[in-house]
Design an enzyme around this catalytic site. Structure first.
Site, PDB file in Angstrom:
ATOM      1  N   ASP A  17      -4.792  44.466  52.904  1.00  0.00           N
ATOM      2  CA  ASP A  17      -6.010  43.744  53.299  1.00  0.00           C
ATOM      3  C   ASP A  17      -7.077  44.656  53.887  1.00  0.00           C
ATOM      4  O   ASP A  17      -7.890  44.242  54.719  1.00  0.00           O
ATOM      5  CB  ASP A  17      -5.685  42.627  54.316  1.00  0.00           C
ATOM      6  CG  ASP A  17      -4.690  41.640  53.753  1.00  0.00           C
ATOM      7  OD1 ASP A  17      -4.736  41.391  52.532  1.00  0.00           O
ATOM      8  OD2 ASP A  17      -3.880  41.117  54.527  1.00  0.00           O
ATOM      9  N   LYS A  20      -9.705  46.553  49.822  1.00  0.00           N
ATOM     10  CA  LYS A  20      -9.601  47.269  48.537  1.00  0.00           C
ATOM     11  C   LYS A  20     -10.473  46.633  47.467  1.00  0.00           C
ATOM     12  O   LYS A  20     -11.151  47.316  46.705  1.00  0.00           O
ATOM     13  CB  LYS A  20      -8.143  47.281  48.043  1.00  0.00           C
ATOM     14  CG  LYS A  20      -7.190  48.004  48.963  1.00  0.00           C
ATOM     15  CD  LYS A  20      -5.756  47.867  48.500  1.00  0.00           C
ATOM     16  CE  LYS A  20      -5.176  46.486  48.629  1.00  0.00           C
ATOM     17  NZ  LYS A  20      -4.974  45.994  49.992  1.00  0.00           N
ATOM     18  N   GLY A  44      -3.896  39.458  47.747  1.00  0.00           N
ATOM     19  CA  GLY A  44      -5.045  38.557  47.882  1.00  0.00           C
ATOM     20  C   GLY A  44      -6.267  39.430  48.050  1.00  0.00           C
ATOM     21  O   GLY A  44      -6.441  40.070  49.080  1.00  0.00           O
ATOM     22  N   HIS A  45      -7.071  39.511  47.012  1.00  0.00           N
ATOM     23  CA  HIS A  45      -8.208  40.443  47.009  1.00  0.00           C
ATOM     24  C   HIS A  45      -9.509  39.639  46.938  1.00  0.00           C
ATOM     25  O   HIS A  45      -9.728  38.896  45.988  1.00  0.00           O
ATOM     26  CB  HIS A  45      -8.105  41.401  45.815  1.00  0.00           C
ATOM     27  CG  HIS A  45      -6.910  42.313  45.893  1.00  0.00           C
ATOM     28  ND1 HIS A  45      -6.608  43.233  44.934  1.00  0.00           N
ATOM     29  CD2 HIS A  45      -5.966  42.452  46.865  1.00  0.00           C
ATOM     30  CE1 HIS A  45      -5.513  43.901  45.288  1.00  0.00           C
ATOM     31  NE2 HIS A  45      -5.110  43.432  46.445  1.00  0.00           N
ATOM     32  N   GLN A 224      -1.410  45.670  48.165  1.00  0.00           N
ATOM     33  CA  GLN A 224      -0.727  45.909  49.444  1.00  0.00           C
ATOM     34  C   GLN A 224      -1.230  47.227  50.058  1.00  0.00           C
ATOM     35  O   GLN A 224      -2.360  47.587  49.808  1.00  0.00           O
ATOM     36  CB  GLN A 224       0.805  45.928  49.256  1.00  0.00           C
ATOM     37  CG  GLN A 224       1.414  44.564  48.961  1.00  0.00           C
ATOM     38  CD  GLN A 224       1.241  44.125  47.522  1.00  0.00           C
ATOM     39  OE1 GLN A 224       1.597  44.845  46.604  1.00  0.00           O
ATOM     40  NE2 GLN A 224       0.733  42.941  47.307  1.00  0.00           N
TER      41      GLN A 224
HETATM   42  P1  GDP Z   1      -7.792  43.556  50.104  1.00  0.00           P
HETATM   43  O1  GDP Z   1      -6.530  42.793  49.971  1.00  0.00           O
HETATM   44  O2  GDP Z   1      -7.559  44.961  50.568  1.00  0.00           O
HETATM   45  O3  GDP Z   1      -8.642  43.512  48.871  1.00  0.00           O
HETATM   46  O4  GDP Z   1      -8.601  42.875  51.280  1.00  0.00           O
HETATM   47  P2  GDP Z   1      -8.819  41.290  51.509  1.00  0.00           P
HETATM   48  O5  GDP Z   1      -9.769  40.800  50.489  1.00  0.00           O
HETATM   49  O6  GDP Z   1      -7.500  40.598  51.615  1.00  0.00           O
HETATM   50  O7  GDP Z   1      -9.420  41.274  52.971  1.00  0.00           O
HETATM   51  C1  GDP Z   1     -10.587  41.930  53.303  1.00  0.00           C
HETATM   52  C2  GDP Z   1     -11.589  40.903  53.842  1.00  0.00           C
HETATM   53  O8  GDP Z   1     -12.630  41.574  54.512  1.00  0.00           O
HETATM   54  C3  GDP Z   1     -12.267  40.102  52.741  1.00  0.00           C
HETATM   55  O9  GDP Z   1     -12.511  38.816  53.228  1.00  0.00           O
HETATM   56  C4  GDP Z   1     -13.572  40.850  52.497  1.00  0.00           C
HETATM   57  O10 GDP Z   1     -14.612  40.004  52.022  1.00  0.00           O
HETATM   58  C5  GDP Z   1     -13.883  41.322  53.895  1.00  0.00           C
HETATM   59  N1  GDP Z   1     -14.604  42.605  53.968  1.00  0.00           N
HETATM   60  C6  GDP Z   1     -14.473  43.708  53.183  1.00  0.00           C
HETATM   61  N2  GDP Z   1     -15.224  44.725  53.653  1.00  0.00           N
HETATM   62  C7  GDP Z   1     -15.837  44.260  54.759  1.00  0.00           C
HETATM   63  C8  GDP Z   1     -16.724  44.849  55.717  1.00  0.00           C
HETATM   64  O11 GDP Z   1     -17.079  46.016  55.659  1.00  0.00           O
HETATM   65  N3  GDP Z   1     -17.135  44.046  56.748  1.00  0.00           N
HETATM   66  C9  GDP Z   1     -16.745  42.754  56.875  1.00  0.00           C
HETATM   67  N4  GDP Z   1     -17.203  42.059  57.915  1.00  0.00           N
HETATM   68  N5  GDP Z   1     -15.923  42.173  55.992  1.00  0.00           N
HETATM   69  C10 GDP Z   1     -15.459  42.914  54.961  1.00  0.00           C
HETATM   70  P1  IMO Z   2      -3.142  42.847  49.539  1.00  0.00           P
HETATM   71  O1  IMO Z   2      -3.056  43.435  48.157  1.00  0.00           O
HETATM   72  C1  IMO Z   2      -1.109  42.180  53.325  1.00  0.00           C
HETATM   73  C2  IMO Z   2       3.214  41.551  53.181  1.00  0.00           C
HETATM   74  C3  IMO Z   2       3.756  40.198  53.568  1.00  0.00           C
HETATM   75  C4  IMO Z   2       5.084  40.617  54.163  1.00  0.00           C
HETATM   76  C5  IMO Z   2       5.530  41.751  53.259  1.00  0.00           C
HETATM   77  C6  IMO Z   2       6.490  41.351  52.150  1.00  0.00           C
HETATM   78  O2  IMO Z   2      -4.003  41.658  49.660  1.00  0.00           O
HETATM   79  O3  IMO Z   2      -3.419  43.922  50.543  1.00  0.00           O
HETATM   80  P2  IMO Z   2       6.163  40.035  49.859  1.00  0.00           P
HETATM   81  O4  IMO Z   2       5.715  38.630  49.582  1.00  0.00           O
HETATM   82  O5  IMO Z   2       5.347  41.084  49.187  1.00  0.00           O
HETATM   83  O6  IMO Z   2       7.636  40.220  49.608  1.00  0.00           O
HETATM   84  O7  IMO Z   2       5.977  40.208  51.468  1.00  0.00           O
HETATM   85  O8  IMO Z   2       4.344  42.267  52.684  1.00  0.00           O
HETATM   86  N1  IMO Z   2       2.202  41.548  52.097  1.00  0.00           N
HETATM   87  C7  IMO Z   2       0.901  41.763  52.309  1.00  0.00           C
HETATM   88  N2  IMO Z   2       0.220  41.951  53.457  1.00  0.00           N
HETATM   89  N3  IMO Z   2      -1.746  42.251  52.137  1.00  0.00           N
HETATM   90  C8  IMO Z   2      -1.065  42.094  50.973  1.00  0.00           C
HETATM   91  O9  IMO Z   2      -1.628  42.296  49.778  1.00  0.00           O
HETATM   92  C9  IMO Z   2       0.318  41.794  51.028  1.00  0.00           C
HETATM   93  N4  IMO Z   2       1.270  41.559  50.100  1.00  0.00           N
HETATM   94  C10 IMO Z   2       2.414  41.426  50.765  1.00  0.00           C
HETATM   95  O10 IMO Z   2       2.917  39.566  54.508  1.00  0.00           O
HETATM   96  O11 IMO Z   2       4.886  41.152  55.453  1.00  0.00           O
HETATM   97 MG    MG Z   3      -5.609  41.094  50.726  1.00  0.00          MG
END
Ligand code: GDP
Ligand code: IMO
Ligand code: MG
Length: 436
Positions: A17, A20, A44-45, A224
């Site tokens: 999270d 990416k 979850g992206h 991840q």
């Molecule tokens: P990922 O799994 O690495 O792709 O990240 P996620 O999408 O799960 O979580 C990142 C969250 O932060 C998302 O809701 C993005 O819209 C938000 N986000 C990304 N970059 C920034 C930033 O520079 N500032 C803020 N405030 N939010 C951001």
């Molecule tokens: P993105 O790509 C954050 C965590 C789960 C748990 C562990 C194992 O959005 O960064 P799983 O269901 O994979 O067997 O769970 O990994 N986990 C993540 N945490 N971002 C993710 O993906 C994750 N995918 C799995 O919360 O701790």
């Molecule tokens: Mg994510």
């Protein structure tokens, strides 16, 4: 700016999270193909584009560029019904998925994998309270069956009825599932999966190798993060795939010699979803609650509140080493805009022996006895979300980023100050890197 022919890996360098998807969506403009290599529906992206929010789980974050090929490599595990929901939601927003290609080598998650994931979590909780806190998507059991040579691959769905049924029957017997599923139930499901995947399934290895020969630029999107990697993460509180940079090669069939650069994505602080150690955790503190609310730290896949903490340079250095990072994309810097002081963990001290640690120990028991050593930075108390260049950031903010570079021994190439594409300060463009 002169763009070089570059194949770039983007990985999460913390606990997932990191942002990416935002980084990949932005860099996809300069690539011909965006390729996923591991993970699956657990990812979850989030991409914010033209006022709309897109949530990708299996799908590469480059999908919003209709002319780019998006590839799901063999290292990804697929939950076809969930994938269909994802595809439907993209179509409902008026986007096409005609350029999506899914490897016929991907393994499939069946309902028994999801049931096993949930059952294992329940058993772990009731025995010693150490559940992993998985996403409950059946990821671990699907990879277990893959490695245990009991998996069903996309290509298997396209075999003759007799071949597929024989394979399913063997699995039913081997996994002792005959009381829960009949052969007919699984076969019917397999046919549904085949119908969902048919428009997209192909040999993506051939596709990628042809692209390399044709001089196309490839962008690999990690899922991840480094500390969730099955080999290098905080085992067993990890996911079941290689989320580190090597996974981009094994999960796609593109050899390491073809890769020109690796970019690590890190938040300017730290978050984690699920159980497991977290030395700089601030959850249940006033500061922690503030970071969580300002950063909107709630999981994209499960909606769970993310645990939050200060930036940990020990973890960051670990990420730089394990992934061989060339540069960093530092995200969510804006979330720290209103903090008077900001702590950064530079090392750990053992609570009993007083020994200093500047590396992450393998033993979780040891890790649980380490307390962070902090240095405190003065905040910048100014809104950074409209800054267009690094130099436009307040001096204390620039100093914070520069100090992290020293602590990590890696340059920060991109700084993100908001979720939108425009809110990115490019110090050095990852695709402008010359191969040395
Ligand atoms: P990922 O799994 O690495 O792709 O990240 P996620 O999408 O799960 O979580 C990142 C969250 O932060 C998302 O809701 C993005 O819209 C938000 N986000 C990304 N970059 C920034 C930033 O520079 N500032 C803020 N405030 N939010 C951001
Ligand atoms: P993105 O790509 C954050 C965590 C789960 C748990 C562990 C194992 O959005 O960064 P799983 O269901 O994979 O067997 O769970 O990994 N986990 C993540 N945490 N971002 C993710 O993906 C994750 N995918 C799995 O919360 O701790
Ligand atoms: Mg994510």
């Amino acid at each position: 700016m002169m763009m070089m022919m570059t194949h770039l890996i983007v990985v999460g360098a913390q606990w997932g999270d990191e942002g990416k998807a935002k980084v990949v969506d932005q860099l996809a403009e300069f690539a011909d193909m965006v390729v996923r290599s591991q993970g699956g529906s657990n990812a979850g992206h989030t991409v914010k584009f033209k006022g709309e929010t897109f949530k990708f789980h299996h799908l590469p974050s480059g999908l919003l560029y209709e002319e780019k090929a998006c590839v799901i490599g063999p290292g990804v595990v697929l939950a076809p019904h969930f994938l269909k929901e994802e595809l439907d939601s993209i179509h409902a927003k008026g986007y096409s998925t005609k350029n999506l290609k899914i490897s016929d080598r991907c393994h499939i998650t069946f309902p028994y994998h999801v049931a096993q994931d949930k059952q294992q979590e329940t058993l772990r909780s009731s025995h010693n309270g150490s559940k992993i806190g998985t996403t409950g998507k059946g990821i671990g059991p699907t990879y277990m069956d893959k490695v245990g040579r009991m998996g069903i691959r996309v290509a298997d769905l396209f075999e003759s009825e007799i071949t597929l049924k024989t394979q399913l029957q063997t699995i039913l017997t081997q996994k002792e599932l005959t009381e829960l599923f009949t052969l007919e139930t699984l076969y019917t499901l397999a046919l549904e999966y085949k119908a969902i995947l048919a428009p997209y399934a192909c040999d993506t290895l051939a596709l990628l190798q042809d692209a390399l020969k044709a001089g196309k630029q490839l962008l690999f999107e990690g899922a991840q993060g480094t500390l969730l990697d099955v080999d290098f993460g905080t085992y067993p509180f990890v996911t079941s795939s290689n989320a580190t940079a090597g996974g981009a090669c094994t999960g796609t069939g593109v050899g390491p010699s073809k890769i020109d650069a690796t970019l690590g994505v890190m938040k300017a602080y730290l978050t984690r979803v699920g159980e497991g150690p977290f030395p700089t955790e601030l959850s249940d503190t006033v500061v922690g609650e503030r970071i969580c609310e300002i950063g909107v730290e709630y999981g994209t896949t499960t909606g769970r509140k993310r645990r939050v903490g200060w930036f940990d340079a020990v973890i960051a250095r670990f990420g730089v080493e394990v992934n061989g990072l060339d540069g960093i994309a530092l995200t969510k810097l804006d979330v720290l805009d209103s903090f008077e002081t900001i702590d950064v963990c530079t090392g750990y001290v053992h609570v009993e022996t007083g020994a200093h640690y500047d590396r992450l120990p393998t033993s979780l028991a040891t890790l649980s006895q380490l307390k962070p050593v902090y240095e405190t930075h003065q905040g910048w108390l100014a809104d950074t979300t409209a800054c267009q260049t690094f130099e436009a950031l307040p001096p204390n903010c620039q100093a914070y980023v520069k100090r992290l570079e020293v602590l990590m021994d890696c340059p920060v190439w991109m700084v993100s100050v908001g979720p939108d594409r425009e809110q990115t300060l490019m110090r050095r463009h990852p695709f402008a890197l010359e191969k040395v």
